[in-house]
Design a protein around this motif. Structure first.
Motif, mmCIF file in Angstrom:
data_model
loop_
_atom_site.group_PDB
_atom_site.id
_atom_site.type_symbol
_atom_site.label_atom_id
_atom_site.label_comp_id
_atom_site.label_asym_id
_atom_site.label_seq_id
_atom_site.Cartn_x
_atom_site.Cartn_y
_atom_site.Cartn_z
ATOM 1 N N ARG A 175 0.804 -1.226 0.000
ATOM 2 C CA ARG A 175 0.000 0.000 0.000
ATOM 3 C C ARG A 175 0.838 1.278 0.000
ATOM 4 O O ARG A 175 0.304 2.367 0.109
ATOM 5 N N GLY A 176 2.147 1.165 -0.062
ATOM 6 C CA GLY A 176 2.985 2.353 -0.109
ATOM 7 C C GLY A 176 3.171 3.036 1.218
ATOM 8 O O GLY A 176 3.607 4.196 1.268
ATOM 9 N N LEU A 177 2.843 2.348 2.321
ATOM 10 C CA LEU A 177 3.027 2.900 3.663
ATOM 11 C C LEU A 177 4.168 2.168 4.354
ATOM 12 O O LEU A 177 4.282 0.940 4.260
ATOM 13 N N PHE A 178 4.997 2.943 5.078
ATOM 14 C CA PHE A 178 6.154 2.377 5.761
ATOM 15 C C PHE A 178 6.218 2.988 7.155
ATOM 16 O O PHE A 178 6.245 4.213 7.288
ATOM 17 N N PHE A 179 6.227 2.136 8.185
ATOM 18 C CA PHE A 179 6.235 2.612 9.567
ATOM 19 C C PHE A 179 7.516 2.160 10.256
ATOM 20 O O PHE A 179 7.900 0.993 10.174
ATOM 21 N N VAL A 180 8.162 3.104 10.955
ATOM 22 C CA VAL A 180 9.384 2.804 11.695
ATOM 23 C C VAL A 180 9.124 3.157 13.157
ATOM 24 O O VAL A 180 9.189 4.324 13.546
ATOM 25 N N GLY A 181 8.817 2.149 13.964
ATOM 26 C CA GLY A 181 8.468 2.397 15.362
ATOM 27 C C GLY A 181 9.663 2.409 16.288
ATOM 28 O O GLY A 181 9.668 3.115 17.293
ATOM 29 N N ARG A 182 10.684 1.616 15.957
ATOM 30 C CA ARG A 182 11.906 1.549 16.749
ATOM 31 C C ARG A 182 13.108 1.685 15.818
ATOM 32 O O ARG A 182 12.984 1.491 14.614
ATOM 33 N N TYR A 183 14.244 2.019 16.414
ATOM 34 C CA TYR A 183 15.461 2.087 15.604
ATOM 35 C C TYR A 183 15.699 0.759 14.896
ATOM 36 O O TYR A 183 15.629 -0.313 15.515
ATOM 37 N N ARG A 184 15.986 0.854 13.605
ATOM 38 C CA ARG A 184 16.304 -0.330 12.812
ATOM 39 C C ARG A 184 17.637 -0.121 12.120
ATOM 40 O O ARG A 184 17.840 0.928 11.492
ATOM 41 N N PRO A 185 18.529 -1.085 12.196
ATOM 42 C CA PRO A 185 19.730 -0.996 11.361
ATOM 43 C C PRO A 185 19.325 -0.993 9.888
ATOM 44 O O PRO A 185 18.200 -1.371 9.533
ATOM 45 N N ALA A 186 20.249 -0.593 9.051
ATOM 46 C CA ALA A 186 19.937 -0.464 7.627
ATOM 47 C C ALA A 186 19.425 -1.774 7.042
ATOM 48 O O ALA A 186 18.447 -1.781 6.275
ATOM 49 N N HIS A 187 20.035 -2.885 7.418
ATOM 50 C CA HIS A 187 19.643 -4.168 6.818
ATOM 51 C C HIS A 187 18.308 -4.678 7.352
ATOM 52 O O HIS A 187 17.766 -5.656 6.819
ATOM 53 N N GLU A 188 17.750 -4.006 8.379
ATOM 54 C CA GLU A 188 16.448 -4.391 8.907
ATOM 55 C C GLU A 188 15.368 -3.370 8.576
ATOM 56 O O GLU A 188 14.291 -3.390 9.159
ATOM 57 N N GLY A 189 15.661 -2.478 7.653
ATOM 58 C CA GLY A 189 14.634 -1.535 7.210
ATOM 59 C C GLY A 189 14.828 -0.112 7.659
ATOM 60 O O GLY A 189 13.891 0.693 7.563
ATOM 61 N N GLY A 190 16.024 0.249 8.137
ATOM 62 C CA GLY A 190 16.263 1.629 8.555
ATOM 63 C C GLY A 190 16.592 2.569 7.423
ATOM 64 O O GLY A 190 16.627 3.788 7.607
ATOM 65 N N VAL A 191 16.851 2.020 6.238
ATOM 66 C CA VAL A 191 17.148 2.822 5.048
ATOM 67 C C VAL A 191 16.199 2.398 3.931
ATOM 68 O O VAL A 191 16.010 1.200 3.686
ATOM 69 N N PHE A 192 15.590 3.383 3.277
ATOM 70 C CA PHE A 192 14.631 3.139 2.204
ATOM 71 C C PHE A 192 15.186 3.670 0.885
ATOM 72 O O PHE A 192 15.911 4.677 0.867
ATOM 73 N N THR A 193 14.796 3.017 -0.204
ATOM 74 C CA THR A 193 15.176 3.457 -1.543
ATOM 75 C C THR A 193 13.928 3.538 -2.413
ATOM 76 O O THR A 193 13.132 2.586 -2.451
ATOM 77 N N PHE A 194 13.740 4.677 -3.079
ATOM 78 C CA PHE A 194 12.583 4.891 -3.941
ATOM 79 C C PHE A 194 13.031 5.486 -5.265
ATOM 80 O O PHE A 194 13.904 6.364 -5.297
ATOM 81 N N ASP A 195 12.432 5.036 -6.345
ATOM 82 C CA ASP A 195 12.678 5.652 -7.645
ATOM 83 C C ASP A 195 11.937 6.980 -7.732
ATOM 84 O O ASP A 195 10.852 7.151 -7.149
ATOM 85 N N ALA A 196 12.500 7.930 -8.454
ATOM 86 C CA ALA A 196 11.884 9.240 -8.659
ATOM 87 C C ALA A 196 12.104 9.661 -10.103
ATOM 88 O O ALA A 196 13.001 9.154 -10.787
ATOM 89 N N CYS A 197 11.266 10.584 -10.557
ATOM 90 C CA CYS A 197 11.384 11.133 -11.919
ATOM 91 C C CYS A 197 11.382 10.012 -12.966
ATOM 92 O O CYS A 197 12.215 9.971 -13.870
ATOM 93 N N GLY A 198 10.453 9.085 -12.800
ATOM 94 C CA GLY A 198 10.351 7.998 -13.751
ATOM 95 C C GLY A 198 11.544 7.071 -13.754
ATOM 96 O O GLY A 198 11.805 6.401 -14.768
ATOM 97 N N GLY A 199 12.273 6.998 -12.651
ATOM 98 C CA GLY A 199 13.442 6.132 -12.562
ATOM 99 C C GLY A 199 14.743 6.816 -12.914
ATOM 100 O O GLY A 199 15.816 6.224 -12.743
ATOM 101 N N GLU A 200 14.694 8.063 -13.381
ATOM 102 C CA GLU A 200 15.927 8.778 -13.728
ATOM 103 C C GLU A 200 16.713 9.161 -12.477
ATOM 104 O O GLU A 200 17.939 9.296 -12.527
#
Length: 413
Positions: free
Chosen positions: A103-128
């Motif tokens: 659904r495009g929703l992401f919740f971070v309730g506690r500190y998460r290391p990067a490999h557990e979801g603390g860092v997000f990556t999203f495409d923008a500008c049609g992937g450019e």
């Protein structure tokens, strides 16, 4: 060009001196959704304090999820927990409405290391372009307590936060492409030097981080402070989006809004604020009843805190004010008292200190200092953060009764 919409500190469930603000929240949140639909961001970030209480009511849960779903229909929406929020509720939201259900929703309730979801990556500008976001929810100093230590100092908290942040930002920079990537950071934290409002929970210096500790990224989206403001720095672009509604009368004249950030790889960002105007206005009045009568139109439909001069103590004050401004919600009407000409002030009439600072000063006067005093102040601050003075946690029986009264039904004959 990548675009970020930054909002924060909704405090759903907040009441003003016992008056619910459901209509105000519905109006201002609809305004935020409309701004998102118009501006078409690539990413939406909520930097914490989604709710005013760690035990939100069912109605506030529904209100939050409905609005967040509307925002997620515009762009991926990341929500980090603030000091008012329950990490357990956020884990539940992530399970029921997070990326696993698409659904495009992401919740971070506690500190998460990067490999557990603390860092997000999203495409923008049609992937450019590509947006990378490091997310740091509110972290309590308890996390950094050593088993052998009796207290946590400001330096230990700041050092611990630097380590958590460095891990996230370092992972976010892995594989960084300067021609494609835009880096964002979000955190729910008090940055030393930010201008606080009286409506924020009092926190001692053990909860602070320095401006210099913020990462050098395109934009840092901050939560916790209710007054919208930029963090003072010549090298960083960081802002508190602030609360969308005034939380108390100390914020009556504060401009409220959401932040829109336009960013391109390798270039300075363009930051602008979209003002919010929905919701019932908070207003103060000081003067005579005749003056209020002459200015009545200005206070129509407001939360009004009046201080009346020129009246005798036995005047039915609330009744008279209500007759003048019948559509205003009258908060703590009071008669102004003229100070005696020979009155002597035995205190400094400056700004009232925060409770932890006042307690610290009291301990110093009583001869307690050093580690013992810091330990006592830390414990005192924790107790303050556990308490919610204005909105106590809901009583289950009371909530059931309120729901029954609001959702009445009759049995079919």
């Amino acid at each position: 060009m990548s675009r970020l919409l930054h909002t924060s500190d909704w405090h759903l469930g907040h009441t003003l001196h016992g008056h619910p603000r459901s209509e105000d929240f519905d109006a201002v949140l609809a305004e935020i959704v409309a701004i998102a639909q118009e501006s078409r961001p690539d990413l939406i970030v909520h930097s914490g304090d989604l709710f005013h209480s760690s035990r939100p009511t069912p109605r506030d849960l529904m209100r939050a999820m409905r609005i967040l779903a509307e925002l997620a229909a515009v762009a991926p929406t990341v929500v980090v927990a603030g000091n008012h929020d329950s990490p357990t509720w956020f884990e539940f939201f992530d399970l029921m409405a997070g990326p696993s259900v698409g659904r495009g929703l992401f919740f971070v309730g506690r500190y998460r290391p990067a490999h557990e979801g603390g860092v997000f990556t999203f495409d923008a500008c049609g992937g450019e372009e590509r947006i990378r976001l490091a997310a740091l929810p509110f972290v309590h100093p308890n996390r950094f307590w050593q088993r052998s230590a009796s207290d946590t100092s400001y330096g230990e908290y700041a050092e611990g936060m630097r380590e958590l942040q460095a891990g996230l930002v370092g992972a976010m920079r892995e594989g960084y492409d300067p021609d494609r990537d835009v880096l964002f950071f979000t955190a729910h934290v008090y940055v030393t030097g930010a201008t606080r409002s009286r409506s924020e929970r009092a926190m001692g210096e053990s909860f602070e981080i320095a401006v210099e500790d913020l990462p050098e990224v395109s934009y840092t989206a901050l939560g916790h402070i209710h007054l919208p403001q930029a963090v003072r720095s010549s090298t960083l672009t960081a802002r508190y989006a602030g609360s969308p509604l005034a939380m108390d009368f100390s914020e009556a004249n504060d401009p409220k809004g959401v932040v829109i950030v336009d960013a391109e790889p390798g270039r300075p960002v363009r930051v602008r604020t979209r003002r919010l105007s929905s919701g019932r206005r908070l207003a103060k009045f000081e003067g005579t009843l005749d003056q209020l009568r002459a200015e009545a139109a200005e206070y129509d439909g407001t939360f009004l805190k009046p201080l009346i001069t020129g009246e005798e103590p036995d005047v039915p004050l609330r009744q008279k004010i209500a007759e003048i401004v019948p559509r205003a919600l009258i908060i703590k009407p009071a008669l102004a008292r003229e100070a005696a000409t020979n009155a002597v002030l035995d205190f400094n009439p400056g700004d009232e200190p925060d409770l932890p600072d006042a307690f610290h000063a009291y301990l110093a006067r009583e001869g307690l200092s050093g580690a013992a005093a810091e330990s006592a102040v830390t414990a005192f601050s924790q107790l303050l953060n556990e308490a919610d003075e204005e909105t106590p946690p809901p009583v289950p029986a009371e909530e059931l009764l309120r729901a029954a009264l609001e959702d009445t039904w009759t049995e079919a004959s």
